[in-house]
Scaffold this motif. Sequence first.
Motif, PDB file in Angstrom:
ATOM      1  N   GLN A   1       0.830  -1.202   0.000  1.00 22.71           N
ATOM      2  CA  GLN A   1       0.000   0.000   0.000  1.00 22.71           C
ATOM      3  C   GLN A   1       0.865   1.254   0.000  1.00 22.71           C
ATOM      4  O   GLN A   1       0.573   2.224  -0.707  1.00 22.71           O
ATOM      5  CB  GLN A   1      -0.919  -0.001   1.216  1.00 22.71           C
ATOM      6  N   ALA A   2       1.937   1.241   0.773  1.00 22.27           N
ATOM      7  CA  ALA A   2       2.818   2.403   0.840  1.00 22.27           C
ATOM      8  C   ALA A   2       3.444   2.706  -0.518  1.00 22.27           C
ATOM      9  O   ALA A   2       3.579   3.876  -0.914  1.00 22.27           O
ATOM     10  CB  ALA A   2       3.911   2.169   1.889  1.00 22.27           C
ATOM     11  N   LYS A   3       3.816   1.665  -1.260  1.00 21.12           N
ATOM     12  CA  LYS A   3       4.400   1.868  -2.585  1.00 21.12           C
ATOM     13  C   LYS A   3       3.366   2.413  -3.568  1.00 21.12           C
ATOM     14  O   LYS A   3       3.659   3.298  -4.392  1.00 21.12           O
ATOM     15  CB  LYS A   3       4.986   0.553  -3.094  1.00 21.12           C
ATOM     16  N   ILE A   4       2.136   1.927  -3.491  1.00 27.36           N
ATOM     17  CA  ILE A   4       1.082   2.417  -4.374  1.00 27.36           C
ATOM     18  C   ILE A   4       0.781   3.885  -4.076  1.00 27.36           C
ATOM     19  O   ILE A   4       0.561   4.685  -4.997  1.00 27.36           O
ATOM     20  CB  ILE A   4      -0.178   1.538  -4.227  1.00 27.36           C
ATOM     21  N   ASP A   5       0.761   4.245  -2.805  1.00 23.26           N
ATOM     22  CA  ASP A   5       0.539   5.647  -2.436  1.00 23.26           C
ATOM     23  C   ASP A   5       1.582   6.548  -3.098  1.00 23.26           C
ATOM     24  O   ASP A   5       1.256   7.623  -3.632  1.00 23.26           O
ATOM     25  CB  ASP A   5       0.601   5.810  -0.915  1.00 23.26           C
TER      26      ASP A   5
END
Length: 371
Positions: free
Chosen positions: A253-257
């Motif tokens: 999720q952090a990478k997608i953000d």
Amino acid sequence: MFVCSNEVKDELLQIFHQLHQNPEISWEEKETTKFLKELVEKHGCRVSTFENSTGLIAEIGNGKPVIAIRADIDALWQEVNGKFQANHSCGHDAHMTIAIGVLFLLKNTELNGTVRFIFQPAEEKGQGALSMVEKQVVDDVDYLFGVHLRPFQEVPNGYCSPMIIHGACRFINGKIMGDDLHGARPHLGANAIEIGATLDQMLKTIHIDPLVPSSVKLTKFQAGGESSNIIPGHAEFSLDMRAQTNEAMEKMQAKIDLMIDALERFYEVKIPYKISSNVPAAVANADATNCMKKAIIQVLGIDNYVPPIQTTGGDDFHYYTIKRPGLKATMLGLGCDLKPGLHHPNMTFDHKAMFTGAEIIATAVVMTMNS
């Protein structure tokens, strides 16, 4: 050990066909709730329904311990033979039938505690278990047992596993918000389709620990209209995210953000998005898993026992233990020759496996109460 009589088998098959032929999607399971309520009341259960939600709770026995059995009741909305409709292609019709089978096997048994049947709505939305937790239906529960049909690739027909190690899954819905452009003037703005293609390629660069199965993919992208000479500035998209652990999901999720933030700045557009559904990975409980293991061996024998299985699918069942850490829970993995696979519009399975599932869970309930 419990054994379904021919009379019980015949009645369970009739119940299954009634449920299978009348599927209802998440939060709209009104007729399913009504059918189940009338059925369990006829068989002597104490029943509770909810003013603001479908689903119901049914009980037999009294006192502690309280052992609950959860069955999901909603169907999928999908295309079947060219027509979109509600469809029980995930086995929830079988799960309800198995829970009813447990009721039939236990209703005339002297119980050293309470058996609670949780007929839960909206599993496919990843929201039903949370709603049951909020309604406090598991606050006094000691053990929680669930069941899920397994594809033939995971568990052979006639075999069972005492735990399904589901992964976490998350769905994201988003929009690309820019202005339409004349086809002859692409330099004046951003093409939403190009942004979507860039996002798709960026997602392929996400690398999590290779020892932890994970994936993210674009599952919906809609842009453009009837005019071929207009470059679309607006689009809608969906992402499907899977990870075997909750920690890996948060890293993804952090990478997608970061990726979406970079796309907004590079293309000078707004890309609002939100998590529409979020299901946690399974958290193992040794006591509950061991109870189910003993029941499988007693009903099927050691040769038909399969150790806990890992699968990339998800289930909101695991919210019960995430939100109530003291709850001991596990989900029976039921081998039933399910093919071609879960969520296939024409999924089939061996209906006789439902009788086995009911016998194992009924045995697990009594063994747990008497331990």
